[in-house]
Design a protein around this motif. Structure first.
Motif: not given
Length: 571
Positions: A339-361
């Motif tokens: 077993l080997t684990l692989c860690d990927c950097p976090g990505l912000v995927f494009p999406s609808f409806t949610s605003s910038r303020y919801e992403m900050i919260a």
């Protein structure tokens, strides 16, 4: 041998070393790019991006504060001005547009490649494919009926994701248990199937210790109904267990059901290994167990990928911080020979409806970089009940006005000022330090001190929302009838008293009165007024009045001083 003809092992090694350096310089762009630290880019500083952000803010403001229709309804007998807002219609049109353009909202795909391609060809193809993807999202941003959230714009970060998806046998998508659907990217699962039809995606529901068992049961039912492979997990509980401590959970969050139980470290490792081995055997079409499998971890920033890997490895191998985007490059960690684990950097995927303020919260975007703090705090105030905020911070929020809906959430300004008053947060200008208070409140919400969780769609939320909306309609209708019946009894002084600002309602009336009294005293003691003599009222009581009221002028009595006869001699 001549003097200039030098032959030897050292000279051969030096020539070989110089040849390797020349070859690396020809490819040099790759090596130079590796020296730079990868940074997540969700905001661009050029003028086009600034204009785009301004347009997004204008769209958000217009959707939250629609222009009222102030036309008089001629059919109504009362003739009251109607305030009809097309908010519901706008939301319906937005949902229709989102469903229509859902197929265009994808993660960028890596173009086809093979081992014979040079680095220049591969880099050119990847940049062209990424540019086409950016242009497709730019067309969506031009649509006024759609609100596209900030997303990752750095190609090198997406390259890390491509490598992890291609290397991994099992892809683990880490999500926050409080709102799993917000952190889930369905198109990433589709892309994993495109790379390998046997590749599967496991939804690792982290921070499950923040959810009651009843909520976990409903989420498990939703995942099973939609064919989603899931596991409930708590990186905090696993890390505490490695330190020899136990995380005390309330009874309502402890479950013995295998579907809703929070997995331990050994249980999760065995589950990941078994799922990955099943995928490899299915791909090879043999019953022989593979010699080794790789499991990749992907997801949004600050959902607990690195904390999960540290808990599974048993020691700190990746950096962990509350600021999103700590991991810069993908890295592989060997747990065992199989077993080997692989860690990927976090990505912000494009999406609808949610605003910038919801992403900050939600912790996706950094809290310390926000410029508009009241909007993000308003998201927290809308989600967390009023009594929970008051009991946690030991504050008292202002109650809604009599003419407002009594079940409305507190305003961000009310929450921030009450918090600043209780903590004595004052800025250099003498006003409440709302920026400091907002950062503290948002960090408490992200960590989990302010308890909140979303319910799965199609189960409880629809019933609860219908009940709430019906009660609101009844309350509004009742308040309207009461207002119509008591409209003549409302006094102007009472309405003005209700319309006082928050500052006056929180004990600042006395302060204002003291300031006005002090200013009056200073004005009275002004130097330029000290030389004036106080004016005395003339005593006209000696005047006689006409008691008969016959219209004739009154007779005035005259008093004469006694004549001065000279000094008085005392004998």
């Amino acid at each position: 041998m001549g003097k200039n003809h030098k032959v030897g092992l050292g000279r051969a090694l030096v020539k070989h070393h110089n040849k390797m350096i020349l070859e690396s310089k020809e490819k040099g762009r790759f090596y130079r790019s590796q020296e730079k630290v990868l940074e997540s880019v969700t905001d661009i500083n050029d003028i086009d991006a600034v204009i785009g952000q301004a347009d997004e803010a204008a769209r958000l403001f217009s959707s939250d504060n629609p222009v009222p229709n102030l036309l008089v309804d001629q059919g109504s007998s009362s003739g009251v001005v109607s305030n009809i807002t097309p908010l519901v219609e706008m939301r319906e049109q937005q949902m229709i547009e989102e469903a229509l353009h859902a197929s265009s909202l994808q993660v960028p795909r890596r173009p086809p490649w093979n081992a014979k391609m040079t680095f220049e060809e591969l880099d050119t193809n990847e940049r062209q494919a990424f540019l086409i993807w950016r242009r497709s999202l730019a067309r969506l941003e031009d649509n006024d009926k759609l609100v596209l959230t900030p997303f990752e714009k750095n190609l090198d970060i997406w390259r890390q994701l491509w490598r992890v998806v291609e290397r991994s046998d099992l892809l683990v998508m880490v999500v926050d248990a409080r709102d799993p659907l917000f952190y889930r990217c369905p198109d990433l699962e589709v892309y994993a199937r495109e790379v390998d039809k046997h590749k599967r995606t496991l939804l690792l529901v982290n921070k499950a210790d923040l959810l009651p068992v009843s909520v976990r049961e409903k989420w498990a039912q939703y995942f099973r109904h939609n064919g989603i492979l899931f596991v409930f997990w708590s990186a905090k509980a696993a890390s505490t267990a490695l330190e020899g401590k136990t995380l005390d959970l309330p009874e309502e969050r402890v479950s013995e059901d295998p579907d809703t139980n929070i997995f331990l470290r050994e249980e999760l490792l065995s589950r990941l290994q078994s799922e990955a081995e099943a995928i490899v055997m299915m791909r090879r079409q043999s019953d022989r167990a593979p010699t080794g499998v790789m499991v990749g971890f992907v997801g949004y920033p600050n959902v607990g990928k690195s904390s999960t890997i540290n808990a599974l490895v048993g020691q700190k191998k990746t950096g962990v911080t509350s600021t999103p985007g700590k991991t810069k490059h993908f890295q592989t960690l060997i747990i065992s020979e199989k077993l080997t684990l692989c860690d990927c950097p976090g990505l912000v995927f494009p999406s609808f409806t949610s605003s910038r303020y919801e992403m900050i919260a939600s912790g996706v975007l950094p809290v310390d970089r926000m410029t508009e703090h009241r909007e993000a705090v308003q998201v927290v105030a809308n989600r967390v009940p009023r009594n929970v905020i008051e009991s946690l911070y030991k504050i008292t929020l202002p109650k809604p006005k009599p003419y407002e809906l009594q079940s409305r959430p507190p305003h961000a300004s009310e929450l921030l000022r009450a918090y600043c008053a209780s903590r004595r947060y004052v800025a250099s200008s003498g006003l409440p330090d709302e920026t400091r208070a907002s950062r503290q409140i948002l960090k408490d919400y992200i960590v989990g001190k302010l308890s909140h969780y979303e319910m799965p769609p199609g189960l409880e939320p629809e019933v609860g929302m219908e009940t709430i909306s019906e009660s609101e309609e009844v309350t509004e209708s009742g308040s309207e009838s009461e207002f119509e019946s008591d409209e003549g009894d409302i006094e102007e002084d009472a309405m003005l008293e209700d319309l006082k600002s928050f500052d006056l309602a929180n004990g600042l009336v006395d302060l204002e009165k003291k300031v006005s009294d002090a200013s009056k005293k200073r004005a009275e003691k002004a130097p330029h007024k000290q030389h004036r003599k106080p004016q005395r009222k003339k005593d006209r009581s000696w005047r006689a009045r006409n008691q008969e009221e016959d219209g004739m002028p009154s007779v005035v009595k005259v008093f004469r001083k006694p004549a001065n006869t000279g000094p008085v001699t005392v004998r």
